[in-house]
Design a protein around this motif. Structure first.
Motif, mmCIF file in Angstrom:
data_model
loop_
_atom_site.group_PDB
_atom_site.id
_atom_site.type_symbol
_atom_site.label_atom_id
_atom_site.label_comp_id
_atom_site.label_asym_id
_atom_site.label_seq_id
_atom_site.Cartn_x
_atom_site.Cartn_y
_atom_site.Cartn_z
ATOM 1 N N THR A 278 -6.603 -64.738 -29.565
ATOM 2 C CA THR A 278 -5.590 -64.052 -30.366
ATOM 3 C C THR A 278 -6.027 -64.021 -31.816
ATOM 4 O O THR A 278 -6.078 -62.968 -32.441
ATOM 5 N N GLY A 283 -9.046 -60.249 -27.583
ATOM 6 C CA GLY A 283 -8.365 -59.564 -26.481
ATOM 7 C C GLY A 283 -7.556 -60.540 -25.646
ATOM 8 O O GLY A 283 -7.488 -61.735 -25.961
ATOM 9 N N ILE A 284 -6.925 -60.012 -24.594
ATOM 10 C CA ILE A 284 -6.099 -60.835 -23.709
ATOM 11 C C ILE A 284 -6.784 -60.919 -22.348
ATOM 12 O O ILE A 284 -7.097 -59.895 -21.731
ATOM 13 N N PHE A 317 2.261 -71.706 -23.791
ATOM 14 C CA PHE A 317 3.150 -70.572 -24.049
ATOM 15 C C PHE A 317 2.351 -69.274 -24.137
ATOM 16 O O PHE A 317 2.750 -68.238 -23.610
ATOM 17 N N LEU A 318 1.196 -69.344 -24.809
ATOM 18 C CA LEU A 318 0.388 -68.132 -24.978
ATOM 19 C C LEU A 318 -0.169 -67.635 -23.646
ATOM 20 O O LEU A 318 -0.259 -66.431 -23.429
ATOM 21 N N GLY A 321 2.820 -65.975 -22.048
ATOM 22 C CA GLY A 321 3.351 -64.918 -22.921
ATOM 23 C C GLY A 321 2.405 -63.729 -23.015
ATOM 24 O O GLY A 321 2.814 -62.576 -22.858
ATOM 25 N N LEU A 322 1.133 -64.001 -23.246
ATOM 26 C CA LEU A 322 0.174 -62.893 -23.378
ATOM 27 C C LEU A 322 -0.002 -62.165 -22.046
ATOM 28 O O LEU A 322 -0.184 -60.945 -22.029
ATOM 29 N N LYS A 324 2.350 -61.724 -19.884
ATOM 30 C CA LYS A 324 3.548 -60.887 -19.793
ATOM 31 C C LYS A 324 3.376 -59.616 -20.632
ATOM 32 O O LYS A 324 3.740 -58.516 -20.218
ATOM 33 N N LEU A 325 2.808 -59.781 -21.834
ATOM 34 C CA LEU A 325 2.597 -58.622 -22.705
ATOM 35 C C LEU A 325 1.533 -57.693 -22.127
ATOM 36 O O LEU A 325 1.692 -56.471 -22.134
ATOM 37 N N MET A 328 2.979 -56.029 -19.247
ATOM 38 C CA MET A 328 4.316 -55.499 -19.541
ATOM 39 C C MET A 328 5.283 -55.873 -18.411
ATOM 40 O O MET A 328 6.036 -55.050 -17.899
ATOM 41 N N ASP A 329 5.243 -57.145 -18.056
ATOM 42 C CA ASP A 329 6.035 -57.643 -16.933
ATOM 43 C C ASP A 329 6.436 -59.091 -17.239
ATOM 44 O O ASP A 329 5.597 -59.991 -17.228
ATOM 45 N N ALA A 330 7.725 -59.291 -17.507
ATOM 46 C CA ALA A 330 8.205 -60.615 -17.913
ATOM 47 C C ALA A 330 8.121 -61.642 -16.793
ATOM 48 O O ALA A 330 8.338 -62.834 -17.019
ATOM 49 N N SER A 331 7.808 -61.208 -15.571
ATOM 50 C CA SER A 331 7.695 -62.181 -14.488
ATOM 51 C C SER A 331 6.240 -62.593 -14.255
ATOM 52 O O SER A 331 5.950 -63.422 -13.393
ATOM 53 N N ASP A 334 3.997 -67.332 -13.879
ATOM 54 C CA ASP A 334 5.127 -68.264 -13.963
ATOM 55 C C ASP A 334 4.748 -69.591 -14.644
ATOM 56 O O ASP A 334 3.608 -70.057 -14.555
ATOM 57 N N ALA A 335 5.744 -70.210 -15.266
ATOM 58 C CA ALA A 335 5.546 -71.480 -15.976
ATOM 59 C C ALA A 335 4.932 -72.568 -15.085
ATOM 60 O O ALA A 335 4.088 -73.355 -15.536
#
Lengths: 433, 433
Positions: A278, A283-284, A317-318, A321-322, A324-325, A328-331, A334-335
């Motif tokens: 980041t 990139g991701i 978290f990254l 989170g990344l 998901k970004l 473009m899918d919040a699922s 998983d944690a």
């Protein structure tokens, strides 16, 4: 040293065991018992001949015991350059800022500078690191003297170290002391000639050993390798036989389907470094794709000059989170999966199979997480709390090999933090002038 | 209460003043002096008639004093739903998880649940929040009772609150006590009818007041507004006169050039919420574009069910990190700019002009940052350290209006954390059953 932890919530990270209320018992460097209070009584009945006298009994007051985090990629001594060369693209950052400073660093400097990172790892509940830096022997000394577990690989490249040295590190550091081990590897494709890589492949075959490197961190590096060889770095390394005994790569941001097929086939690990990727705008990484393919992912902070924080909570978290970004899918990712990456997968990637979960016979690399701080309240779901709202401020105890190295803000690494900072200041003044 | 801080590094956040070694003096709720030790002696010579007797003198031991962080968007009482409904897209998350639980929450629940967040804000050096939730009066009570600064706006929409209530909140909460104030606003375009928005515009004109809302957080919400009105939410709000006296929006992820022209023309603030936008996969806000246009950006954590961490350090890293990823440029959005967003810009967005910097006459909303923890070492650049490697574990003191509310892990908000958690547990049991 015999330590009994009681009144704890216990997250063993074994796949079939939920968090339960109970105890963890440690004798010397190993866990001898993990279970409920009731199971503890049964254990004592069975082992009547072994009288357990505790050196210390710790009331965990309902807080969480879990395996320490495994930081699966870092360059610890780069504390020297923390906040010194930010806001630059990776290739400029390396070429104009990092390499010229590194040219002035001695092995002794590296010994001292690594200790700032060791202090920071402890505050974040990190009990082992997968390290790569210039002087493996003084790095190993630093970790041994502080009592932290360190798995090193080499950063051999065209300009630094050699394959002969790589072999010497491998044979001399493995088995040297309880804290250090060594795995074969090179810096990266873009800093190594084909000849050097071929010589490494000979070592890989001689020792039937896994192989590691920075791989496909940036798009530029990946494209340039394709221009040079008509292959991605993964394809090149595989074609040279470097992955014949497994291993893996750090970063792996820019992989394609073919790369992932090779990774799957060779049983490679992907170590992701989201903070560094980041900050350096690399990139991701395609984490969801690695999971779909069944490629195990572990997590590393990268070094303190590229991240700049050595904090497994921020990285966890990254990772999710990344993903998901990117998707473009919040699922996405998983944690629960992320917590496994930060502990079990990291241990396996680093060859620390004895430090993966909390269970009888495993190494006592254990952390205590304070659930009574406001970011962990209320307790709806501890695993999600750890990944989404957890912080290194929640880490109140870090034990490595049965010895508590960090507890309630105090360190036990054989040297005072002020002395470590003083040494770093001297080195800074000498190198930066 | 008169407090003298000495032996401090001081970061005033005034644009023309570098970090210096000196003192900060606080009398009642205000700062009366900021300067070097030498300047302090001159001050005393000038004010011989005013004898300064300190209630407390704090040796900062070289640690950093700076303005408290301004959390410019949150929903504090959503601690109830933290880790309860993760890994879901925003619209599902709201519709199927959040709204049904909120329907069961009372004003008294919200009073208690807000306090978990208040505790957490204090640990992260946050001294003011820009709040939006269901029962503004009990929210104001909660913040007043804990001694934390709270600027509220309304979440009025078609299903909850009303324009009449909005006006009542505005007239009654402003001026009520030293901790609370209120700014006009609505929940969002997608939850408000045109009639409701038109009535709000009447209030905006009646009070010549700025206006705020969640705006263009998701692509879906933005597209649907265009389908409904042929305009983006910003264009719609502007066409209704809602921005005639300024204001701003929370999130603002999906804006186009035309939106940004309106924002610039109306002097709007963009409050960015990178943690929430990441976890809910809403997207990455165009921060570099806002800066290019001269649109001031502030930073919010969003609520504890969407983020889930109320940590300004994580948000600061994400603001710059995500900008770097979005622009594929490691030099995008410099750390210095980010620190300004988290302090000065937040204060101005919230109408707290007296709490923006450390200077004579300003409110004493001050934090102390421990530079002796390993993540802040060595000290190459303190501002970059704060943004890139800083952590809430570095916050050792949070003062609001001259009163220390958090110090070395201990709270001073008139209630014990255990009591706050106990209340939340009761509410959880009642609502979740």
């Amino acid at each position: 040293m015999r330590t009994r932890f009681y009144n704890a919530r216990v997250l063993t990270m074994e796949s079939d065991r939920d968090i339960f209320f109970g105890e963890v018992w440690v004798v010397e460097d190993r866990i001898i018992f993990v279970g409920t209070e009731e199971e503890g009584r049964l254990y004592c009945d069975k082992h009547k001949d072994t009288i357990l006298i505790w050196d210390r009994e710790i009331d965990c007051k309902g807080n969480l015991l879990m395996p320490g985090f495994k930081n699966a990629h870092t360059h610890s001594a780069m504390t020297l350059m923390r906040s010194k060369a930010d806001d630059l693209p990776l290739q400029d950052w390396l070429g104009t800022q990092i390499f010229p400073i590194e040219a002035k660093m001695t092995g002794e400097d590296i010994y001292h500078l690594s200790k700032i990172s060791i202090l920071e790892y402890l505050t974040s509940g990190i009990t082992s690191v997968f390290e790569m830096y210039l002087t493996p022997f003084t790095v190993a000394d630093s970790f041994r003297d502080c009592g932290m577990r360190c798995v090193q690989t080499s950063c051999v490249n065209n300009f630094s170290q050699s394959v002969e040295l790589l072999e010497k590190y491998y044979t001399d550091i493995n088995g040297r002391d309880p804290y250090n081990s060594f795995i074969l590897g090179v810096h990266a494709e873009y800093t190594c000639s084909r000849e050097l890589l071929e010589k490494c492949a000979e070592l890989v075959h001689k020792y039937r050993a896994p192989f590691w490197a920075h791989i496909q961190e940036t798009e530029k590096e990946t494209k340039e390798c394709i221009e040079r060889y008509g292959m991605t770095p993964i394809e090149l390394f595989d074609s040279l036989g470097l992955f014949d005994y497994g291993g893996g790569g750090y970063h792996l941001v820019w992989t394609n389907d073919r790369d992932r097929e090779i990774m799957k086939k060779r049983g490679l690990y992907a170590v992701t470094n989201p903070g560094s990727n980041t900050k350096l705008a690399s990139g991701i990484a395609p984490i969801a794709k690695y999971l779909e393919c069944g490629i195990p992912v572990a997590i590393g902070t990268d070094g303190p000059a590229s991240n700049n924080c050595l904090d497994m909570f921020r990285e966890m978290f990254l990772v999710t989170g990344l993903a998901k970004l990117k998707d473009m899918d919040a699922s996405s990712v998983d944690a629960t999966e992320v917590l496994k990456m930060a502990t079990v997968n990291g241990a396996h990637a680093m060859g620390l199979d004895d430090a993966d979960v909390l269970a009888e016979g495993k190494l006592a690399d254990i952390i205590m997480v304070d659930l009574q701080q406001p970011n962990m309240q209320p307790i709806n779901n501890i695993v999600k709390n750890l990944v989404y709202s957890g912080s290194k401020s929640n880490v109140v105890m870090t034990m490595i090999g049965g010895i508590i190295r960090y507890e309630n803000g105090k360190f036990n690494i054989g040297v005072e933090p002020s002395e470590v900072y003083g040494k770093a200041e001297e080195i800074k003044n000498r190198i930066y002038g």
